[in-house]
Motif scaffolding. Structure first.
Motif, PDB file in Angstrom:
ATOM      1  N   LEU A   1      45.044  53.864  82.463  1.00  0.00           N
ATOM      2  CA  LEU A   1      44.261  53.144  81.450  1.00  0.00           C
ATOM      3  C   LEU A   1      45.193  52.598  80.366  1.00  0.00           C
ATOM      4  O   LEU A   1      45.069  51.445  79.946  1.00  0.00           O
ATOM      5  CB  LEU A   1      43.212  54.066  80.811  1.00  0.00           C
ATOM      6  N   LEU A   2      46.131  53.456  79.919  1.00  0.00           N
ATOM      7  CA  LEU A   2      47.068  53.037  78.869  1.00  0.00           C
ATOM      8  C   LEU A   2      47.919  51.855  79.334  1.00  0.00           C
ATOM      9  O   LEU A   2      48.270  50.982  78.544  1.00  0.00           O
ATOM     10  CB  LEU A   2      47.974  54.211  78.471  1.00  0.00           C
TER      11      LEU A   2
ATOM     12  N   ALA B   1      46.971  49.652  81.679  1.00  0.00           N
ATOM     13  CA  ALA B   1      46.145  48.486  82.026  1.00  0.00           C
ATOM     14  C   ALA B   1      45.869  47.604  80.812  1.00  0.00           C
ATOM     15  O   ALA B   1      45.634  46.412  80.951  1.00  0.00           O
ATOM     16  CB  ALA B   1      44.820  48.943  82.646  1.00  0.00           C
ATOM     17  N   VAL B   2      45.888  48.204  79.609  1.00  0.00           N
ATOM     18  CA  VAL B   2      45.518  47.427  78.422  1.00  0.00           C
ATOM     19  C   VAL B   2      46.741  46.891  77.677  1.00  0.00           C
ATOM     20  O   VAL B   2      47.858  47.379  77.860  1.00  0.00           O
ATOM     21  CB  VAL B   2      44.638  48.250  77.428  1.00  0.00           C
ATOM     22  N   SER B   3      46.487  45.893  76.849  1.00  0.00           N
ATOM     23  CA  SER B   3      47.523  45.264  76.033  1.00  0.00           C
ATOM     24  C   SER B   3      48.272  46.290  75.190  1.00  0.00           C
ATOM     25  O   SER B   3      47.653  47.146  74.558  1.00  0.00           O
ATOM     26  CB  SER B   3      46.857  44.238  75.117  1.00  0.00           C
ATOM     27  N   ASP B   4      49.624  46.181  75.149  1.00  0.00           N
ATOM     28  CA  ASP B   4      50.386  47.148  74.342  1.00  0.00           C
ATOM     29  C   ASP B   4      50.292  46.842  72.850  1.00  0.00           C
ATOM     30  O   ASP B   4      50.689  47.641  72.024  1.00  0.00           O
ATOM     31  CB  ASP B   4      51.851  47.226  74.811  1.00  0.00           C
ATOM     32  N   SER B   5      49.734  45.686  72.491  1.00  0.00           N
ATOM     33  CA  SER B   5      49.638  45.376  71.061  1.00  0.00           C
ATOM     34  C   SER B   5      48.240  45.607  70.465  1.00  0.00           C
ATOM     35  O   SER B   5      48.116  45.849  69.277  1.00  0.00           O
ATOM     36  CB  SER B   5      50.074  43.936  70.800  1.00  0.00           C
ATOM     37  N   HIS B   6      47.193  45.532  71.288  1.00  0.00           N
ATOM     38  CA  HIS B   6      45.853  45.722  70.705  1.00  0.00           C
ATOM     39  C   HIS B   6      44.863  46.432  71.627  1.00  0.00           C
ATOM     40  O   HIS B   6      43.681  46.519  71.309  1.00  0.00           O
ATOM     41  CB  HIS B   6      45.272  44.364  70.281  1.00  0.00           C
ATOM     42  N   GLY B   7      45.318  46.912  72.787  1.00  0.00           N
ATOM     43  CA  GLY B   7      44.400  47.467  73.786  1.00  0.00           C
ATOM     44  C   GLY B   7      43.566  48.634  73.261  1.00  0.00           C
ATOM     45  O   GLY B   7      44.082  49.522  72.596  1.00  0.00           O
ATOM     46  N   ARG B   8      42.283  48.579  73.572  1.00  0.00           N
ATOM     47  CA  ARG B   8      41.381  49.658  73.131  1.00  0.00           C
ATOM     48  C   ARG B   8      40.820  50.386  74.348  1.00  0.00           C
ATOM     49  O   ARG B   8      40.550  49.766  75.378  1.00  0.00           O
ATOM     50  CB  ARG B   8      40.255  49.080  72.281  1.00  0.00           C
ATOM     51  N   ILE B   9      40.649  51.693  74.224  1.00  0.00           N
ATOM     52  CA  ILE B   9      40.237  52.531  75.357  1.00  0.00           C
ATOM     53  C   ILE B   9      39.156  53.510  74.906  1.00  0.00           C
ATOM     54  O   ILE B   9      39.240  54.072  73.809  1.00  0.00           O
ATOM     55  CB  ILE B   9      41.447  53.325  75.909  1.00  0.00           C
ATOM     56  N   LEU B  10      38.154  53.708  75.764  1.00  0.00           N
ATOM     57  CA  LEU B  10      37.139  54.743  75.515  1.00  0.00           C
ATOM     58  C   LEU B  10      36.996  55.591  76.779  1.00  0.00           C
ATOM     59  O   LEU B  10      36.776  55.057  77.868  1.00  0.00           O
ATOM     60  CB  LEU B  10      35.796  54.090  75.157  1.00  0.00           C
TER      61      LEU B  10
END
Ligand SMILES: [Zn+2]
Lengths: 268, 123
Positions: free
Chosen positions: A142-143, A145-154
């Protein structure tokens, strides 16, 4: 009254074990299971409705896709799951005329351009993985898969600490739910599938699904370890110029028999 | 559903395949066109994430030549409408996606791309 939950332990190869006690079960109960899963939990609905327009998200372990219609007007959510039968339902989640983006794959794989998603959710999925190592890898996916500058995860996982309303009997000794422990409990949760038999009476088939029920503090510890292994600082962006990238824990808590954690990645 | 918005996110993840592993090339496709609601704000926000060359090449593979080779600076309505159609209205229902690097094939059936790998193919 829901059927009782029983203790279990993972004694075989975890992939083989998950195939038998998670993936094959969902493939068989997909339609029946989907009919019981329609209400989104409040914190998830709130997370999805507050996203910027044009964002692209990943729903890792989408199941019947019940969250896919939620961010409809402002972003696209792509559903990933191993179960083909659940994905066939997820494709039309929310309405038969709707088309949802779904991809068949494993939550431990990464069939994407790295960091391409703006956000990712993982709801009631990581607790189906049979070792701590695999649960940690799922968080790392998950970490990544998301953008390293603004990625949000739930992330949501099932908790040992159960809601009174769920009426489930959980077979854990008092000692294992003490504040100190961070060890969860491996259990089987039976699913009773009534099917019309060729004879006049109905047959009930019982499928045992594997779950790792999380102890208090276990989810946050898992996330911290997963992030550290990827070289990420834990906490908000500070003044220290040496720290190049990190992940902030926005909130964590317990809601309706589940633990959840919300994360936000940042880069200096 | 595989629409090009999703295809543009996918990359091959077979063992050892880490470069030139995108975009996956379509072949033997069955396509359906379904109208979707036009949302220019959504498109404008999505554009920075698009891998432009991959999108244009893939659209051409599927017979759509409406997108310019160079991503335009001016986002006029005509351009946004073409982009909207390519990203959101072309549905690949059946077919195969092949990795440009290792040639691994990912099948699409019932509109669902299968990105699962066999045990020995996992990196
Ligand atoms: Zn490849």
């Amino acid at each position: 009254m829901p059927p009782a939950v029983k203790k279990t332990s993972v004694s075989e190869d975890p992939q083989v074990y998950e195939n038998l006690h998670v993936h094959e079960v969902y493939e068989k109960i997909a339609v029946h299971f989907s009919a019981t899963r329609y209400k989104p939990w409040p914190i998830i609905a709130q997370f999805l409705s507050g996203l910027p327009e044009g964002w692209i998200g990943l729903d890792s372990g989408t199941g019947n896709g019940k969250y896919l219609p939620l961010p409809e007007n402002n972003s696209v959510l792509v559903g990933l799951d191993r179960s083909f039968n659940l994905l066939k339902i997820a494709r039309h989640a929310g309405s038969n005329n709707a088309v949802r983006e779904v991809v068949r794959g494993d939550v431990l794989d990464s069939p994407w351009r790295p960091g391409i998603f703006d956000y990712a959710i993982s709801i009631a999925t990581i607790h189906h993985l049979a070792t701590t190592q695999r649960r940690k890898l799922a968080v790392q996916r998950l970490l990544q898969a998301v953008s390293d500058s603004h990625g949000r995860i739930l992330i949501y996982v099932w908790a040992i600490e159960q809601d009174e309303l769920s009426k489930r009997e959980i077979p854990v000794e008092d000692s294992t739910v003490s504040e100190k422990t961070t060890m969860g409990q491996d259990v089987f949760v039976p699913w009773n599938l009534n099917r019309q038999s060729t004879r006049s009476d109905n047959e009930t088939q019982i499928f045992n699904r594997y779950y790792h029920m999380f102890a208090k503090g276990e989810l946050i510890a898992l996330v911290v370890e997963a992030a550290r292994e990827l070289g990420l600082h834990i906490g908000p962006r500070g003044r220290d110029q040496e720290i190049k990238q990190g992940v902030d824990i926005v909130q964590d808590g317990w809601e309706r028999s589940n633990y959840y954690i919300e994360l936000r990645r940042w880069k200096a | 559903m595989v629409r090009l918005i999703t295809h543009n996110l996918l990359a091959c993840h077979a063992k050892g395949c880490t470069s030139n592993n995108f975009p996956l090339a379509f072949s033997n496709v069955q396509i359906e066109i379904r109208e979707a609601e036009f949302n220019p704000e959504f498109l404008k926000n999505f554009i920075p994430k698009v891998e432009w060359n991959a999108l244009v090449d893939t659209a051409r593979q599927l017979g759509d030549t409406s997108l310019p080779l160079e991503q335009p600076e001016m986002l006029d309505e005509e351009f946004l409408k073409s982009l909207h159609h390519v990203l959101l209205e072309i549905h690949v229902e059946e077919g195969v996606m092949t990795c440009p690097n290792c040639k691994h094939e990912y099948p699409i059936s019932n509109g669902i791309p299968n990105m699962l790998l066999a045990e020995h193919e996992i990196g």
